[in-house]
Design a protein around this motif. Structure first.
Motif, PDB file in Angstrom:
ATOM      1  N   PRO A 150      36.890  33.567  51.038  1.00 52.83           N
ATOM      2  CA  PRO A 150      37.974  34.552  51.191  1.00 52.83           C
ATOM      3  C   PRO A 150      39.316  33.812  51.302  1.00 52.83           C
ATOM      4  O   PRO A 150      39.332  32.637  51.674  1.00 52.83           O
ATOM      5  CB  PRO A 150      37.627  35.245  52.511  1.00 52.83           C
ATOM      6  N   ALA A 151      40.404  34.493  50.975  1.00 52.89           N
ATOM      7  CA  ALA A 151      41.741  33.880  51.059  1.00 52.89           C
ATOM      8  C   ALA A 151      41.959  33.355  52.467  1.00 52.89           C
ATOM      9  O   ALA A 151      41.736  34.077  53.440  1.00 52.89           O
ATOM     10  CB  ALA A 151      42.812  34.897  50.695  1.00 52.89           C
ATOM     11  N   GLY A 152      42.370  32.098  52.578  1.00 56.81           N
ATOM     12  CA  GLY A 152      42.607  31.501  53.880  1.00 56.81           C
ATOM     13  C   GLY A 152      41.351  30.918  54.507  1.00 56.81           C
ATOM     14  O   GLY A 152      41.420  30.307  55.567  1.00 56.81           O
ATOM     15  N   LEU A 158      32.135  35.493  49.950  1.00 60.34           N
ATOM     16  CA  LEU A 158      32.163  36.624  49.023  1.00 60.34           C
ATOM     17  C   LEU A 158      31.380  36.273  47.756  1.00 60.34           C
ATOM     18  O   LEU A 158      31.226  35.102  47.414  1.00 60.34           O
ATOM     19  CB  LEU A 158      33.606  36.944  48.645  1.00 60.34           C
ATOM     20  N   THR A 181      35.925  38.882  40.305  1.00 61.26           N
ATOM     21  CA  THR A 181      37.051  38.704  41.224  1.00 61.26           C
ATOM     22  C   THR A 181      37.210  37.239  41.642  1.00 61.26           C
ATOM     23  O   THR A 181      38.159  36.910  42.348  1.00 61.26           O
ATOM     24  CB  THR A 181      36.900  39.610  42.457  1.00 61.26           C
ATOM     25  N   SER A 182      36.311  36.364  41.209  1.00 62.11           N
ATOM     26  CA  SER A 182      36.568  34.922  41.336  1.00 62.11           C
ATOM     27  C   SER A 182      37.580  34.548  40.254  1.00 62.11           C
ATOM     28  O   SER A 182      37.719  35.258  39.255  1.00 62.11           O
ATOM     29  CB  SER A 182      35.273  34.126  41.158  1.00 62.11           C
ATOM     30  N   PHE A 226      40.566  35.303  42.213  1.00 61.67           N
ATOM     31  CA  PHE A 226      41.756  35.435  41.358  1.00 61.67           C
ATOM     32  C   PHE A 226      42.866  36.050  42.214  1.00 61.67           C
ATOM     33  O   PHE A 226      42.602  36.773  43.191  1.00 61.67           O
ATOM     34  CB  PHE A 226      41.447  36.301  40.126  1.00 61.67           C
ATOM     35  N   GLY A 227      44.100  35.748  41.848  1.00 60.68           N
ATOM     36  CA  GLY A 227      45.235  36.432  42.469  1.00 60.68           C
ATOM     37  C   GLY A 227      45.330  36.258  43.972  1.00 60.68           C
ATOM     38  O   GLY A 227      45.808  37.166  44.666  1.00 60.68           O
ATOM     39  N   LYS A 230      45.307  38.931  47.148  1.00 61.14           N
ATOM     40  CA  LYS A 230      45.078  40.271  46.575  1.00 61.14           C
ATOM     41  C   LYS A 230      43.675  40.354  45.961  1.00 61.14           C
ATOM     42  O   LYS A 230      42.957  41.332  46.161  1.00 61.14           O
ATOM     43  CB  LYS A 230      46.157  40.596  45.541  1.00 61.14           C
ATOM     44  N   GLY A 231      43.303  39.326  45.219  1.00 54.22           N
ATOM     45  CA  GLY A 231      41.945  39.303  44.661  1.00 54.22           C
ATOM     46  C   GLY A 231      40.900  39.236  45.761  1.00 54.22           C
ATOM     47  O   GLY A 231      39.827  39.848  45.654  1.00 54.22           O
ATOM     48  N   SER A 232      41.218  38.514  46.820  1.00 56.43           N
ATOM     49  CA  SER A 232      40.293  38.402  47.949  1.00 56.43           C
ATOM     50  C   SER A 232      40.101  39.768  48.615  1.00 56.43           C
ATOM     51  O   SER A 232      38.984  40.151  48.991  1.00 56.43           O
ATOM     52  CB  SER A 232      40.849  37.384  48.948  1.00 56.43           C
ATOM     53  N   ALA A 233      41.186  40.520  48.732  1.00 60.42           N
ATOM     54  CA  ALA A 233      41.118  41.863  49.319  1.00 60.42           C
ATOM     55  C   ALA A 233      40.255  42.779  48.443  1.00 60.42           C
ATOM     56  O   ALA A 233      39.395  43.513  48.936  1.00 60.42           O
ATOM     57  CB  ALA A 233      42.523  42.441  49.473  1.00 60.42           C
ATOM     58  N   LEU A 234      40.475  42.710  47.139  1.00 57.88           N
ATOM     59  CA  LEU A 234      39.703  43.546  46.216  1.00 57.88           C
ATOM     60  C   LEU A 234      38.216  43.194  46.292  1.00 57.88           C
ATOM     61  O   LEU A 234      37.347  44.085  46.315  1.00 57.88           O
ATOM     62  CB  LEU A 234      40.241  43.315  44.795  1.00 57.88           C
ATOM     63  N   THR A 236      36.666  41.931  48.830  1.00 58.22           N
ATOM     64  CA  THR A 236      36.173  42.420  50.124  1.00 58.22           C
ATOM     65  C   THR A 236      35.867  43.913  50.048  1.00 58.22           C
ATOM     66  O   THR A 236      34.850  44.391  50.569  1.00 58.22           O
ATOM     67  CB  THR A 236      37.221  42.141  51.219  1.00 58.22           C
ATOM     68  N   MET A 237      36.740  44.665  49.386  1.00 55.92           N
ATOM     69  CA  MET A 237      36.490  46.097  49.189  1.00 55.92           C
ATOM     70  C   MET A 237      35.167  46.317  48.450  1.00 55.92           C
ATOM     71  O   MET A 237      34.384  47.217  48.803  1.00 55.92           O
ATOM     72  CB  MET A 237      37.646  46.720  48.391  1.00 55.92           C
TER      73      MET A 237
END
Lengths: 343, 343
Positions: A150-152, A158, A181-182, A226-227, A230-234, A236-237
């Motif tokens: 995940p981001a950070g 994920l 989403t990677s 990716f991105g 934002k990609g990490s959030a997507l 996660t969703m």
């Protein structure tokens, strides 16, 4: 020296059926998987094409998926059809959920197909295109296995969690996208490793959580989304909606079984269908024509629509058949057993 | 020299109500807009906070939104509630659509709120958090105005198209994200321009469609989407689902009116609600606890959850009130008219 073998779509289907029957797949699975891998081969998505049969048969042998699984279709709610794949391939579960999903989407405007406990090895575009082929807009997503930080974060958690969408276009191919989403597909890093090339520093972390340009270190570490955040959030969703929301696994819970090659525990998939007819009534045709303006503007300024290359390949394959490397053809023939030479 | 004015949340609300009443907004709009801008100020989302009232009042004066618009709630289908905002703010339309959306989502498992012809100036997180506050998972998206080029394109066509999601967490703040599908907010480029700083070369194109590091050229050209072609695809999906699917405008169709400051034609918004209770029945509580494992793993490896900073600001503001620059406070007081000193 390599050379390619060209097969007609019928020959490719016949080969796939022989392989799957020989491996003990039930008739419904044979057809659903054959349709999927031949469609991918037709569209020149080689990694989801006939090649995928090798892994599919191997996983069945290892007990990672049940080749005889009988999906159970459950009418969960007015807007939800749930299909328990019972550790079989997701494809037959999708096929059996499609008609009730359509019926619910057309009645309510929006509906969900939730697939549980499925072994998933196919691309999502063919499923959302099954929906757009019926005049519905389709979304699909699923967790995979924990390859992505995940981001950070510093460790894989994920999945590569694909997200796909298709929109019906009057008189033409649909507008379709299907992306991981990677930041890239895992296979892309593998290709760099084999070629002895370094990778960009925003693709992956090493096993200490530091950005790396070394593909081997990346494969032992974690990919990035990716991105950025934002990609990490997507992603996660996708974990939440195609995992806990439908009572199924998160990517990190399936990782050990995936690494062991046993496939289980499997995971879920979520498909959402929206019906333009139900949203727009008599204005449906006008609404679809309205959407065309967006595509015209895109093409008019030189942008490509996603999947254009795939549709070109499709058009070519329908005329000329599909080509696969001779070595792959030999491997597939070897899996087709005694009835390898006749359908 | 600048200094800040601190207001209690009640004082901030009272100020907002005076301003909106003075500008001729109907009672429902006064309350809905006040809740939104004070919630944003509380969460220290300054650009969507009290500052936003300046633009809101100005747009009403220009005739760009109707401050007295009475939204019409339409029961479009078993899974669709449609609200025609009739060129008023989206916020009252959302408020009026919320109860039927909840009822449909809980019955069907999934439902849509489609808002038409709305003037949209608020962040989406407050709407998806209204849903997660009711135990629902919420998604929201809308087109905006054409500031963003599609991947491979050269001109602005897509909006900055925000995408928001919220997931209910037992006993705590929800998991929420809300991001623009442009690589950064337009205001970020404006800030670089004012500071005389160059921008990274992947943020925007100049008016000839070439990547630029000059913020002025970028503002005259087109922004880029986050995540290259994947972000562009997601933004295109938002155009389609919150535009033609609900019989409303595409971002490039609202651009001229936006540039002229007249606001119209307005555009639509799409909200999707999913009910974990309907998906999971008696397993709902277990499903929500299952999702917590994902968040624990994220936090355990040092990743932040989106919105954490916002929730910290919220907690602080609830105790200490909100601070705004004195100059903004004076501008707001000036809009509050004769009754500027009393509520």
């Amino acid at each position: 020296m390599t050379h390619d073998i060209t097969l007609s779509l019928q020959e490719a289907q016949a080969l796939s059926r022989r392989i799957l029957r020989h491996a003990g797949f039930g008739t419904g699975h044979v057809e659903a998987i054959t349709q999927s891998v031949v469609a991918a081969q037709r569209d020149e998505c080689h990694s989801h094409g006939l090649y995928r049969l090798l892994g599919c048969v191997e996983t069945a042998k290892m007990g990672g998926l049940d080749p005889q699984a009988v999906p159970e279709v459950i009418d969960q709610a007015p807007g939800i059809v749930r299909v328990d794949a019972r550790y079989g391939s997701s494809l037959l579960a999708f096929e059996q959920g499609l008609a009730p999903l359509r019926e619910k989407a057309e009645r309510n405007g929006i509906a969900v197909l939730a697939i549980n406990h499925c072994f998933h090895f196919s691309a999502l575009w063919s499923e959302v295109e099954a929906l757009s082929g019926m005049g519905l807009a389709g979304l699909a997503m699923n967790p995979t296995h924990a390859f992505v930080a995940p981001a950070g974060g510093v460790r894989a958690l994920l999945g590569t969690n694909p997200f796909a969408f298709s929109w019906p276009r009057p008189g033409g191919n649909p507008y379709t996208f299907d992306f991981a989403t990677s930041v890239v597909a895992r296979g892309e890093i593998e290709l760099h490793r084999r070629a002895g090339k370094s990778i960009p520093d925003n693709w992956a972390l090493d096993d200490r959580g530091q950005p790396t340009t070394d593909p081997t270190a990346a494969l032992e570490g974690a990919m990035l989304t990716f991105g950025s955040h934002k990609g990490s959030a997507l992603s996660t969703m996708i974990e939440l909606l195609a995992g806990p929301l439908i009572g199924d696994a998160l990517s990190h819970e399936t990782q050990a079984a995936n690494a062991a090659g046993t496939g289980r525990p499997c995971h879920g998939e979520l498909v959402i269908a929206l019906s333009p007819k139900t949203f727009l009534g008599e204005q449906c045709e006008a609404g679809l024509l309205h959407a065309e303006r967006l595509f015209e503007e895109m093409l008019g300024q030189g942008a490509r629509l996603p999947s254009q290359r795939r549709f070109q390949a499709r058009s070519r394959s329908l005329k000329e058949g599909v080509s696969i490397p001779a070595a792959l053809y030999r491997d597939l023939q070897a899996l087709a057993g005694e009835d390898g030479k006749a359908d």
